[in-house]
Design an enzyme around this catalytic site. Structure first.
Site, PDB file in Angstrom:
ATOM      1  N   PHE A  65       0.822  -1.207   0.000  1.00  0.00           N
ATOM      2  CA  PHE A  65       0.000   0.000   0.000  1.00  0.00           C
ATOM      3  C   PHE A  65       0.856   1.257   0.000  1.00  0.00           C
ATOM      4  O   PHE A  65       1.807   1.374   0.784  1.00  0.00           O
ATOM      5  CB  PHE A  65      -0.873   0.047   1.252  1.00  0.00           C
ATOM      6  CG  PHE A  65      -1.926  -1.008   1.323  1.00  0.00           C
ATOM      7  CD1 PHE A  65      -3.213  -0.750   0.882  1.00  0.00           C
ATOM      8  CD2 PHE A  65      -1.636  -2.260   1.846  1.00  0.00           C
ATOM      9  CE1 PHE A  65      -4.199  -1.728   0.959  1.00  0.00           C
ATOM     10  CE2 PHE A  65      -2.610  -3.248   1.927  1.00  0.00           C
ATOM     11  CZ  PHE A  65      -3.897  -2.980   1.475  1.00  0.00           C
ATOM     12  N   ASP A  66       0.491   2.202  -0.853  1.00  0.00           N
ATOM     13  CA  ASP A  66       0.924   3.579  -0.648  1.00  0.00           C
ATOM     14  C   ASP A  66       0.197   4.077   0.601  1.00  0.00           C
ATOM     15  O   ASP A  66      -0.832   3.515   1.003  1.00  0.00           O
ATOM     16  CB  ASP A  66       0.556   4.408  -1.881  1.00  0.00           C
ATOM     17  CG  ASP A  66       0.876   5.875  -1.718  1.00  0.00           C
ATOM     18  OD1 ASP A  66       1.925   6.189  -1.125  1.00  0.00           O
ATOM     19  OD2 ASP A  66       0.080   6.714  -2.176  1.00  0.00           O
ATOM     20  N   LEU A  67       0.719   5.117   1.225  1.00  0.00           N
ATOM     21  CA  LEU A  67       0.078   5.653   2.435  1.00  0.00           C
ATOM     22  C   LEU A  67      -0.830   6.831   2.122  1.00  0.00           C
ATOM     23  O   LEU A  67      -2.043   6.777   2.323  1.00  0.00           O
ATOM     24  CB  LEU A  67       1.148   6.066   3.451  1.00  0.00           C
ATOM     25  CG  LEU A  67       0.639   6.690   4.756  1.00  0.00           C
ATOM     26  CD1 LEU A  67      -0.245   5.714   5.518  1.00  0.00           C
ATOM     27  CD2 LEU A  67       1.803   7.151   5.619  1.00  0.00           C
ATOM     28  N   ASP A  68      -0.260   7.906   1.599  1.00  0.00           N
ATOM     29  CA  ASP A  68      -1.030   9.128   1.341  1.00  0.00           C
ATOM     30  C   ASP A  68      -2.061   8.903   0.254  1.00  0.00           C
ATOM     31  O   ASP A  68      -1.732   8.506  -0.864  1.00  0.00           O
ATOM     32  CB  ASP A  68      -0.083  10.260   0.925  1.00  0.00           C
ATOM     33  CG  ASP A  68       0.804  10.713   2.061  1.00  0.00           C
ATOM     34  OD1 ASP A  68       0.284  11.359   2.978  1.00  0.00           O
ATOM     35  OD2 ASP A  68       2.006  10.407   2.035  1.00  0.00           O
TER      36      ASP A  68
END
Length: 228
Positions: free
Chosen positions: A9-12
């Site tokens: 997963f990317d965070l932002d």
């Protein structure tokens, strides 16, 4: 067996509902250099590394300060915002729990610095879901280069082709594809035109909660063995 061994997963903009806050973070940063900013360049810096974002602002607003100073201040301001303002998207916990039940390994690969990302993951109670967390300070070249996803796969001890990337930004989609991973995009239509993702990502979703169903559908379609 699912068609993937891990979900990265990317965070932002994927786990953290932070993109609106980034306009305020950057407005506060640029105000220190006598620039009035109202988020008009949000799409230019969406999902890219701190270095690329600050290089863009330095050029766009003719800022004389060195890049290293801009990067440091952006990280400090972001850390304060992530500690006090940014929250999770709905269904994050439920989605992560479901993926764990499917025996998938989970990871985070974010352009954000460790000082803002890791305390945020702890504060929101989701840090324990992840086997690996890689932040922007651990790599030389940020998104759209593939380095962060390749390092994450290395830390997972998995081939890149065994990983599914979840991204919201085109720069992140490009990074995942450059790493030879399949990418599911969840474009935030408050900031981007979702149609731009159709020919870039392998899959385009509306919400995070659709990820388990996507993986099950791919498995049922016959893609039931993780790539090696």
């Amino acid at each position: 067996m699912p068609p993937f061994c891990a979900v990265i997963f990317d965070l932002d903009g994927v786990l953290a509902d932070s993109e609106l806050w980034w306009n305020q973070i950057d407005a506060k940063l640029l105000a220190e250099y006598e620039v009035t900013y109202r988020g008009e360049h949000h799409r230019n810096v969406l999902g890219v590394s701190y270095r690329l974002a600050t290089e863009f602002y330095k050029k766009a607003f003719h800022i004389s300060a060195p890049i290293e100073e801009l990067m440091r201040r952006r990280g400090e301001i972001a850390t304060e915002f992530f500690a006090n303002h940014v929250g999770l998207f709905p269904s994050v916990n439920e989605t992560l729990e479901e993926l764990r039940k499917m025996k998938l390994r989970l990871a985070v690969a974010t352009s954000s610095v460790s000082a803002s990302a890791c305390p945020f993951l702890e504060r929101t109670g989701i840090s324990s879901f992840f086997d690996v967390i890689v932040t922007g300070g651990q790599i030389e070249r940020g998104k759209p280069h593939p380095d962060i996803y390749l390092l994450t796969a290395e830390k997972l001890a998995l081939p890149a082709t065994a990983c599914l990337v979840i991204e919201d930004a085109l720069s992140g989609v490009a990074a995942g594809k450059a790493a030879a991973m399949r990418v599911a995009a969840i474009p935030d239509k408050r900031f981007v035109d979702g149609r731009e993702y159709a020919n870039k990502a392998d899959y385009v979703l509306e919400t995070l909660s659709q990820i388990p169903a996507l993986i099950r559908r791919l498995s049922a379609a016959g893609n039931d063995k993780p790539p090696v």
